[in-house]
Write a protein that holds these residues in place. Structure first.
Motif, PDB file in Angstrom:
ATOM      1  N   THR A 256      43.685  52.926  39.247  1.00 39.97           N
ATOM      2  CA  THR A 256      43.483  52.423  37.897  1.00 39.97           C
ATOM      3  C   THR A 256      44.700  52.786  37.057  1.00 39.97           C
ATOM      4  OG1 THR A 256      41.103  52.636  38.126  1.00 39.97           O
ATOM      5  CG2 THR A 256      41.973  52.493  35.883  1.00 39.97           C
TER       6      THR A 256
ATOM      7  N   THR B 103      46.492  50.406  30.509  1.00 37.97           N
ATOM      8  CA  THR B 103      47.186  49.212  30.021  1.00 37.97           C
ATOM      9  C   THR B 103      46.981  49.059  28.521  1.00 37.97           C
ATOM     10  OG1 THR B 103      45.265  47.836  30.533  1.00 37.97           O
ATOM     11  CG2 THR B 103      46.993  47.956  32.210  1.00 37.97           C
TER      12      THR B 103
ATOM     13  N   VAL C 173      44.536  42.340  41.134  1.00 37.38           N
ATOM     14  CA  VAL C 173      44.439  43.060  39.871  1.00 37.38           C
ATOM     15  C   VAL C 173      43.062  42.758  39.319  1.00 37.38           C
ATOM     16  CG1 VAL C 173      45.321  43.301  37.519  1.00 37.38           C
ATOM     17  CG2 VAL C 173      46.922  42.967  39.432  1.00 37.38           C
ATOM     18  N   ASN C 174      42.282  43.791  39.089  1.00 34.72           N
ATOM     19  CA  ASN C 174      40.896  43.662  38.615  1.00 34.72           C
ATOM     20  C   ASN C 174      40.089  42.690  39.476  1.00 34.72           C
ATOM     21  OD1 ASN C 174      41.428  45.510  36.630  1.00 34.72           O
ATOM     22  ND2 ASN C 174      41.663  44.011  35.013  1.00 34.72           N
TER      23      ASN C 174
ATOM     24  N   ASN D  49      47.467  41.608  30.646  1.00 33.21           N
ATOM     25  CA  ASN D  49      46.195  42.249  30.347  1.00 33.21           C
ATOM     26  C   ASN D  49      45.729  41.734  28.986  1.00 33.21           C
ATOM     27  OD1 ASN D  49      44.084  44.295  30.606  1.00 33.21           O
ATOM     28  ND2 ASN D  49      45.113  45.220  28.852  1.00 33.21           N
TER      29      ASN D  49
ATOM     30  N   SER E  28      41.523  44.702  28.091  1.00 33.23           N
ATOM     31  CA  SER E  28      41.082  45.952  28.702  1.00 33.23           C
ATOM     32  C   SER E  28      42.084  47.079  28.463  1.00 33.23           C
ATOM     33  CB  SER E  28      40.897  45.733  30.207  1.00 33.23           C
ATOM     34  OG  SER E  28      40.535  46.922  30.845  1.00 33.23           O
TER      35      SER E  28
ATOM     36  N   ALA F 172      43.676  48.561  34.140  1.00 33.94           N
ATOM     37  CA  ALA F 172      43.668  47.521  35.167  1.00 33.94           C
ATOM     38  C   ALA F 172      43.632  48.213  36.520  1.00 33.94           C
ATOM     39  CB  ALA F 172      44.898  46.637  35.054  1.00 33.94           C
TER      40      ALA F 172
ATOM     41  N   ILE G 185      44.682  38.354  33.142  1.00 34.24           N
ATOM     42  CA  ILE G 185      43.601  39.212  33.652  1.00 34.24           C
ATOM     43  C   ILE G 185      42.801  39.725  32.464  1.00 34.24           C
ATOM     44  CG2 ILE G 185      43.047  41.256  35.001  1.00 34.24           C
ATOM     45  CD1 ILE G 185      44.504  39.137  36.645  1.00 34.24           C
TER      46      ILE G 185
END
Length: 181
Positions: free
Chosen positions: A72, A75, A104-105, A135, A138, A141, A180
């Motif tokens: 993790t 971000t 990614v995610n 991003n 969030s 990520a 994402i």
């Protein structure tokens, strides 16, 4: 000395040097952790078996079969990130063409193959790959690398770097960016 530009500051780098090995390789299985990475499926081998792209250790994404590792990353909202990494293949067994994916995610952002034809432990033929993701919403990520070679000798990664850049100041090659959430 010149300061790094605000548009591209390094957020993360991993050469798989932690923990340092006193043996040629160590097989990590799903659920185990090392150097900030978690094995999310199968098994992977942290190894010193060959000349690495960076440092003394690298990661074979196929331990006793296909494996995956994730970590993790913190971000910032609405920020674009460039992920770069070195890829080669374990030359010690089949298949000749090794393969892997990056997510990614949970969203696949890269898939690659690497031929070990003509390669050996002293001439791995490392190549660098990169991709971008933005991003959106969030504070973190999850970056995941997976082996897909269906053997005990897989794609090998090293020298993973993640750098942030402001979307309007990203290099021109960032034109196709994965968004994402």
């Amino acid at each position: 000395m010149t300061a790094a530009p605000a548009s591209a500051t390094s957020n993360f780098a991993s050469g798989f040097e932690d923990p340092p090995l006193s043996v040629e390789f160590y097989d990590y299985i799903a659920g185990q952790q090392f150097g900030g990475w978690t094995v999310t499926s199968g098994s992977v081998d942290l190894t010193t078996d060959w000349v690495d792209a960076e440092g003394q250790q690298s990661l074979d994404l196929n331990g006793s079969g296909d494996g995956a590792v994730a970590r993790t990353l913190p971000t910032q909202l609405l920020t674009t990130y460039k992920v770069s990494f070195a890829v080669a293949g374990n030359p010690e067994g089949p298949p000749t063409v090794k393969s892997g994916t990056v997510k990614v995610n949970g969203q696949q952002v890269d898939a690659y193959t690497f031929s070990v034809a003509g390669k050996n432990n002293y001439n791995m033929g490392w190549t660098y790959r990169s991709f971008y993701f933005t991003n959106l919403l969030s504070a973190s990520a999850v970056l995941e690398f997976a082996g897909t070679s269906a053997s005990s000798w897989g794609a090998v990664i090293d020298d993973v770097k993640v750098e942030s850049c402001l979307l309007i100041l990203c290099p021109a090659s960032a034109a196709s960016v994965n968004r994402i959430s």
